[in-house]
Design an enzyme around this catalytic site. Structure first.
Site, mmCIF file in Angstrom:
data_model
loop_
_atom_site.group_PDB
_atom_site.id
_atom_site.type_symbol
_atom_site.label_atom_id
_atom_site.label_comp_id
_atom_site.label_asym_id
_atom_site.label_seq_id
_atom_site.Cartn_x
_atom_site.Cartn_y
_atom_site.Cartn_z
ATOM 1 C CE LYS A 159 -4.472 1.507 2.339
ATOM 2 N NZ LYS A 159 -5.212 1.550 1.391
HETATM 3 N N1 PPE Z 1 -7.920 -2.200 -2.708
HETATM 4 C C1 PPE Z 1 -7.457 -0.778 -2.618
HETATM 5 C C2 PPE Z 1 -6.626 -0.309 -3.939
HETATM 6 C C3 PPE Z 1 -7.746 -0.091 -1.424
HETATM 7 O O1 PPE Z 1 -7.130 1.338 -1.464
HETATM 8 C C4 PPE Z 1 -8.177 -0.575 -0.559
HETATM 9 C C5 PPE Z 1 -8.076 0.230 0.852
HETATM 10 C C6 PPE Z 1 -8.788 -1.823 -0.412
HETATM 11 C C7 PPE Z 1 -8.420 -2.692 -1.615
HETATM 12 C C8 PPE Z 1 -9.197 -2.501 0.692
HETATM 13 O O2 PPE Z 1 -8.370 -2.863 1.826
HETATM 14 P P1 PPE Z 1 -8.793 -2.999 3.230
HETATM 15 O O3 PPE Z 1 -8.962 -1.615 3.553
HETATM 16 O O4 PPE Z 1 -7.716 -3.336 3.952
HETATM 17 O O5 PPE Z 1 -9.888 -3.888 3.371
HETATM 18 N N2 PPE Z 1 -8.345 1.709 0.628
HETATM 19 C C9 PPE Z 1 -8.124 2.481 1.755
HETATM 20 C C10 PPE Z 1 -7.972 3.965 1.279
HETATM 21 C C11 PPE Z 1 -9.233 4.304 0.598
HETATM 22 C C12 PPE Z 1 -8.899 5.989 0.384
HETATM 23 O O6 PPE Z 1 -9.682 6.592 -0.180
HETATM 24 O O7 PPE Z 1 -7.752 6.736 1.031
HETATM 25 C C13 PPE Z 1 -9.256 2.516 2.934
HETATM 26 O O8 PPE Z 1 -10.311 1.818 2.497
HETATM 27 O O9 PPE Z 1 -9.014 2.731 3.769
#
Ligand code: PPE
Length: 307
Positions: A159
């Site tokens: 990330k």
């Molecule tokens: N894919 C991506 C590309 C992504 O950024 C997130 C989280 C996820 C999947 C889901 O991951 P998880 O949060 O571990 O379940 N995106 C984060 C950032 C969003 C933003 O706008 O900043 C979030 O949901 O916090």
């Protein structure tokens, strides 16, 4: 989500007032995207804030940094304690917590290694990510003309700030065209994920979600939902998903820290199933929210109370 300042930010081991948490324009991260971050929610669990999946988020932060050779000068225990303390000091009943590790000022040039690594944590209040009604009504999304990065271009499950430039293209195009979100296709033509969410597809009672090899982020909410689906007795498989599977699905939903569990009601203006939230999505949301509100016991140890 507009940023509403809170009182304190943890920066390199100290709490400082919000307005003082600034950096110089020469920091490496600003020029080259060299930062790793997390997005973590603290839920209001029966009056006490509790951080959701703190261990898993901090672990992923270290994983992301490892790939990019960023040495975090704190232990995981220290960072977890700092997240808890930041929520506490800002007296937030519920929060979005944003830990950020970034390469600071030192040199100009692509190699980040001469630049110091800074760590900061701020917290915000956060409501529903894809709009207030999204969780019940579902959202209208499109398949993006922008693909997700190929496996040998960026490590999708790290990330990293710079990698979100791809997400920005997906999100802007979707919103400009009147959609809440865009779904990216991976470099092999399979469904990958949304700009900030993982995706799940249901047909005939079977739940499928793309594997890590579709360049997805290893979503923590994704893993929680897989666990809850298994508990409900729903078959779940990680599979490569051809695009048309989206249009033929009975139900489709997104997961993410910010998005939580959000139903998708149409894709490219084609209704998903009946065009609203489906019954399995609803059951999974209920199971998820029962834990995050404290209505049901935290049987997987996902919550860390802020006391
Ligand atoms: N894919 C991506 C590309 C992504 O950024 C997130 C989280 C996820 C999947 C889901 O991951 P998880 O949060 O571990 O379940 N995106 C984060 C950032 C969003 C933003 O706008 O900043 C979030 O949901 O916090």
């Amino acid at each position: 989500m507009a940023i509403e300042p809170t009182r304190y930010i943890w920066m390199d081991g100290e709490f400082i007032p919000w307005d003082e948490a600034t950096v110089h324009v020469s920091v490496h991260a600003l020029h080259y995207g060299s930062n790793a971050f997390e997005g973590i929610r603290a839920y209001n669990v029966q009056g006490t804030p509790a951080i959701f999946c703190l261990d898993a988020h901090i672990r992923r932060l270290y994983d992301s940094c490892k790939v990019y050779r960023m040495e975090i000068g704190y232990t995981a225990e220290q960072l977890k304690a700092a997240c808890i303390e930041t929520v506490k000091r800002n007296q937030l009943p519920a929060a979005y917590i944003r830990p950020l590790v970034f390469r600071g000022a030192g040199t100009i040039g692509v190699d980040p290694r001469p630049c110091p690594v800074h760590v900061t944590i701020f917290t915000l209040y956060l409501g529903r990510y894809l709009g207030p009604e999204a969780v019940e009504q579902g959202v209208d999304v499109c398949v993006s003309s922008w693909g997700r990065m190929a496996l040998n271009t960026f490590p999708g499950s790290a990330k990293i700030g710079g990698q979100y430039i791809n997400s920005q293209l997906i999100k802007m195009e979707a919103v400009e065209n009147g959609y809440a979100e865009g779904i990216a296709i991976d470099s092999n033509g399979f469904v990958s994920e949304g700009s900030g969410e993982n995706i799940f597809v249901i047909r005939d009672g079977v739940i499928i979600t793309p594997p890590l090899a579709s360049s997805i982020l290893r979503g923590i909410t994704r893993q929680c939902v897989i666990t809850l689906a298994q508990e409900l007795g729903y078959p779940v498989r990680e599979e490569f998903i051809p695009r048309e599977t989206l249009y033929m699905a009975d139900e489709v939903f997104f997961t993410g820290t910010a998005a939580e569990v959000t139903p998708i009601r149409s894709i490219d203006r084609i209704p998903v199933g009946e065009g609203g939230r489906g019954p399995m999505t609803k059951a999974l949301q209920e199971a998820f929210f029962a834990i995050t509100t404290g209505e049901q016991e935290d049987r997987y140890g996902w919550l860390t109370p802020v006391t």
